[in-house]
Design an enzyme around this catalytic site. Structure first.
Site, PDB file in Angstrom:
ATOM      1  CG  ASN A 106      -1.776   1.145   1.399  1.00 15.32           C
ATOM      2  OD1 ASN A 106      -1.746   2.067   0.584  1.00 15.32           O
ATOM      3  ND2 ASN A 106      -2.573   1.144   2.452  1.00 15.32           N
TER       4      ASN A 106
ATOM      5  NE  ARG B 199      -6.040   1.683   0.157  1.00 22.89           N
ATOM      6  CZ  ARG B 199      -6.003   2.733   0.965  1.00 22.89           C
ATOM      7  NH1 ARG B 199      -4.928   3.014   1.659  1.00 22.89           N
ATOM      8  NH2 ARG B 199      -7.064   3.504   1.086  1.00 22.89           N
TER       9      ARG B 199
ATOM     10  CG  HIS C 104     -12.571   3.791   3.808  1.00 16.94           C
ATOM     11  ND1 HIS C 104     -13.206   4.850   4.419  1.00 16.94           N
ATOM     12  CD2 HIS C 104     -11.249   3.985   4.002  1.00 16.94           C
ATOM     13  CE1 HIS C 104     -12.311   5.657   4.947  1.00 16.94           C
ATOM     14  NE2 HIS C 104     -11.101   5.154   4.708  1.00 16.94           N
TER      15      HIS C 104
ATOM     16  CG  LEU D 191     -16.096   5.079  12.530  1.00 21.91           C
ATOM     17  CD1 LEU D 191     -16.777   5.124  13.884  1.00 21.91           C
ATOM     18  CD2 LEU D 191     -16.621   6.187  11.623  1.00 21.91           C
ATOM     19  N   GLY D 192     -11.416   5.372  10.857  1.00 23.86           N
ATOM     20  CA  GLY D 192      -9.971   5.408  11.127  1.00 23.86           C
ATOM     21  C   GLY D 192      -9.547   6.859  11.076  1.00 23.86           C
ATOM     22  CG  ASN D 193      -5.693   8.646  10.999  1.00 21.06           C
ATOM     23  OD1 ASN D 193      -5.895   9.380  11.969  1.00 21.06           O
ATOM     24  ND2 ASN D 193      -4.708   7.758  10.969  1.00 21.06           N
ATOM     25  N   GLY D 194      -9.280   8.293   8.117  1.00 15.11           N
ATOM     26  CA  GLY D 194     -10.376   8.591   7.197  1.00 15.11           C
ATOM     27  C   GLY D 194     -11.601   7.836   7.686  1.00 15.11           C
TER      28      GLY D 194
ATOM     29  NE  ARG E  42      -8.925  12.527   4.639  1.00 12.73           N
ATOM     30  CZ  ARG E  42      -9.022  11.241   4.298  1.00 12.73           C
ATOM     31  NH1 ARG E  42     -10.066  10.811   3.631  1.00 12.73           N
ATOM     32  NH2 ARG E  42      -8.066  10.395   4.617  1.00 12.73           N
TER      33      ARG E  42
ATOM     34  CB  ILE F 255     -12.456   5.674  15.739  1.00 16.70           C
ATOM     35  CG1 ILE F 255     -11.281   6.671  15.703  1.00 16.70           C
ATOM     36  CG2 ILE F 255     -13.616   6.211  16.573  1.00 16.70           C
ATOM     37  CD1 ILE F 255     -11.616   8.019  15.066  1.00 16.70           C
TER      38      ILE F 255
ATOM     39  CG  ASN G  71      -9.387   0.099  19.480  1.00 13.86           C
ATOM     40  OD1 ASN G  71      -9.193  -0.889  20.172  1.00 13.86           O
ATOM     41  ND2 ASN G  71      -8.838   0.267  18.296  1.00 13.86           N
TER      42      ASN G  71
ATOM     43  CD  GLU H  64      -8.551  -1.045   4.838  1.00 15.65           C
ATOM     44  OE1 GLU H  64      -8.104  -0.673   5.941  1.00 15.65           O
ATOM     45  OE2 GLU H  64      -8.783  -0.263   3.906  1.00 15.65           O
TER      46      GLU H  64
HETATM   47  P1  ADP Z   1      -5.843   4.578   9.467  1.00 16.77           P
HETATM   48  O1  ADP Z   1      -7.072   5.119   8.812  1.00 16.77           O
HETATM   49  O2  ADP Z   1      -4.666   5.486   9.336  1.00 16.77           O
HETATM   50  O3  ADP Z   1      -5.561   3.123   9.164  1.00 16.77           O
HETATM   51  P2  ADP Z   1      -6.696   3.598  12.079  1.00 16.77           P
HETATM   52  O4  ADP Z   1      -7.758   2.720  11.538  1.00 16.77           O
HETATM   53  O5  ADP Z   1      -5.515   2.988  12.752  1.00 16.77           O
HETATM   54  O6  ADP Z   1      -6.181   4.674  11.033  1.00 16.77           O
HETATM   55  O7  ADP Z   1      -7.428   4.573  13.130  1.00 16.77           O
HETATM   56  C1  ADP Z   1      -6.752   5.620  13.763  1.00 16.77           C
HETATM   57  C2  ADP Z   1      -7.702   6.242  14.795  1.00 16.77           C
HETATM   58  O8  ADP Z   1      -8.097   5.220  15.719  1.00 16.77           O
HETATM   59  C3  ADP Z   1      -7.062   7.355  15.602  1.00 16.77           C
HETATM   60  O9  ADP Z   1      -7.967   8.435  15.752  1.00 16.77           O
HETATM   61  C4  ADP Z   1      -6.836   6.696  16.950  1.00 16.77           C
HETATM   62  O10 ADP Z   1      -6.878   7.622  17.998  1.00 16.77           O
HETATM   63  C5  ADP Z   1      -8.023   5.761  17.025  1.00 16.77           C
HETATM   64  N1  ADP Z   1      -7.773   4.730  18.041  1.00 16.77           N
HETATM   65  C6  ADP Z   1      -6.860   3.728  18.014  1.00 16.77           C
HETATM   66  N2  ADP Z   1      -6.881   3.037  19.186  1.00 16.77           N
HETATM   67  C7  ADP Z   1      -7.839   3.620  19.963  1.00 16.77           C
HETATM   68  C8  ADP Z   1      -8.342   3.382  21.272  1.00 16.77           C
HETATM   69  N3  ADP Z   1      -7.865   2.413  22.038  1.00 16.77           N
HETATM   70  N4  ADP Z   1      -9.341   4.197  21.731  1.00 16.77           N
HETATM   71  C9  ADP Z   1      -9.824   5.195  20.965  1.00 16.77           C
HETATM   72  N5  ADP Z   1      -9.383   5.480  19.722  1.00 16.77           N
HETATM   73  C10 ADP Z   1      -8.409   4.708  19.217  1.00 16.77           C
END
Ligand code: ADP
Length: 395
Positions: free
Chosen positions: A10, A87, A176, A205-208, A237, A328, A331, A381
């Site tokens: 990727n 990817r 996604h 729900l990640g960074n994107g 964003r 997110i 977690n 992924e």
């Molecule tokens: P990417 O889109 O870069 O792959 P990820 O899926 O790893 O990103 O998601 C990153 C987000 O997940 C960040 O906002 C991070 O704070 C949140 N995150 C990771 N672990 C936890 C946790 N234990 N509690 C709350 N938020 C979390």
């Protein structure tokens, strides 16, 4: 036949994430990240089994980093690498699924680069380098957009003049797709429902961040559009804003299109709202300590997510479950709780204990009795890209 090994690559604008996927193993024999490529601080990190290692590769570009990591993957695969899955962010309308890479496919990826100017060129560099280093190995491109090509026209068209769609490709594509597709299939497995008779809402729900409505294994609508900026509040964003914001900022502040683009993509979202961080973990700590900006960012994030999920429900004939995934979604018990509080009309209720248990890679159902299903499903992924690659090798 012995279990096959697929290397998943990727390439981002200054990074390469990679994982070696063995079809018989649930964990990756090798995974890693090359980052800060093109700078003096370029570095390659990898984990082989339980052992973590790093190598400084000052000034290395994508190609130089791949020259270092491809032999590592070849070794970790015991000299038997069966294919490489790449990817690729944008496949435009050219691709409704993954493709074995040939000259025609490369040209279509180049043709889609205008739609993803930061991503597709980096993806192409990775593909070119991998082909140069392993010319005999099958290479497959897996597109973020392909899964959403099943959206009906009323979901993918913008209400702008037709020629902008017909002649300039202006429409909603969605992203996604690999993750939405993977977690909805996993949810069907986990609940014993047939994929081809199931309806899901997914929240990656990640960074994107994006939501999706999935019916019988097909995307029917999603929150991202022409680019990955549309829709939800994300790490940096903005998600949806009034399209007139551009002209307003230009008129009142004299900002250029580039300045506005940068602000909406890099200085907005959780980071912009909180004035603190794009990382939800930092915001949750700050919120607990009474930081008003962190609290606002959290509240806007959850409310906008709930609104998006409610609107996605228009595309479903029934609801078999709501799925949370991504860093997110997998977690944050607090985000799941708050978001569902805004969806009272759907009768969602959480089992607090189950909600608390499902973090750090643990998935499962977290609804209370009487509520529609709510699932936490860790995304994967890399595995989905490897599965797509293997399916094309078998075809
Ligand atoms: P990417 O889109 O870069 O792959 P990820 O899926 O790893 O990103 O998601 C990153 C987000 O997940 C960040 O906002 C991070 O704070 C949140 N995150 C990771 N672990 C936890 C946790 N234990 N509690 C709350 N938020 C979390």
């Amino acid at each position: 036949m012995s279990a096959r090994n697929i290397l998943v690559i990727n390439c981002g604008s200054s990074s390469i994430k990679f994982a070696l996927v063995n079809e018989a193993q649930s964990t990756f024999p090798l995974q890693g990240l090359a980052e800060r490529l093109g700078s003096p601080e370029a570095v390659l990190h990898w984990q082989l089994g339980d052992t973590k290692q790093s190598l400084d590769i000052p000034g290395a570009d994508h190609r130089a980093a791949l020259e270092k990591l491809l032999p590592l993957a070849q070794d970790a695969a015991g000299g038997k690498l069966d294919g490489i899955g790449h990817r690729v962010v944008h496949g435009g309308e050219h691709f409704t699924g993954s493709s074995l890479i040939n000259e025609q496919v490369l040209q279509a990826i180049r043709d889609s680069a205008q739609l993803a100017p930061l991503h597709n060129p980096a993806n192409l560099v990775g593909i070119d380098a991998a082909i140069a280093l392993f010319p005999g190995l099958p290479q497959v491109s897996v597109f973020d957009t392909a899964f959403h090509q099943s959206m009906p026209e009323h979901a993918f068209r913008y209400a702008v003049p037709e020629f902008l769609y017909k002649e300039h490709s202006v429409r909603r594509y969605g992203f996604h797709g690999t993750s939405h597709s993977y977690v909805s299939k996993r949810a069907a497995e986990m609940t014993g429902l047939p994929v081809d008779d199931s309806s899901w809402l997914t929240a990656h729900l990640g960074n994107g961040c994006s939501t999706c409505a999935i019916v019988n294994g097909e995307s029917r609508d999603t929150s991202m559009g022409l680019t990955p900026l549309e829709g939800l509040v994300m790490g940096t964003r903005s998600g949806d804003v009034d399209p007139n914001l551009h002209s307003y900022l230009n008129r009142t502040l004299g900002w250029s299109l580039e300045q506005i683009d940068r602000m909406l993509n890099h200085d907005s979202g959780l980071k912009g709202l909180s004035g603190l961080s794009n990382d939800l973990r930092t915001l949750q700590e700050a919120r607990a300590a009474g930081h008003a900006g962190a609290n606002l960012a959290f509240e806007v994030f959850c409310y906008r997510l709930a609104k998006s999920l409610a609107s996605m429900a228009c595309a479903l004939p029934k609801l078999d479950g709501l799925i949370f995934t991504g860093g997110i979604g997998e977690n944050s018990t607090a985000v799941r709780t708050r978001t569902l509080e805004h969806l009272k009309l759907f009768n969602f209720k959480l089992d607090e204990e189950a909600n608390a248990r499902c973090t750090r890679g643990v998935g499962g159902e977290i609804q209370a009795p009487g509520s529609p299903r709510v699932l936490v499903v860790p995304t994967n992924e890399e595995r989905q890209i490897a599965l797509d690659t293997l399916a094309l090798l078998d075809a």
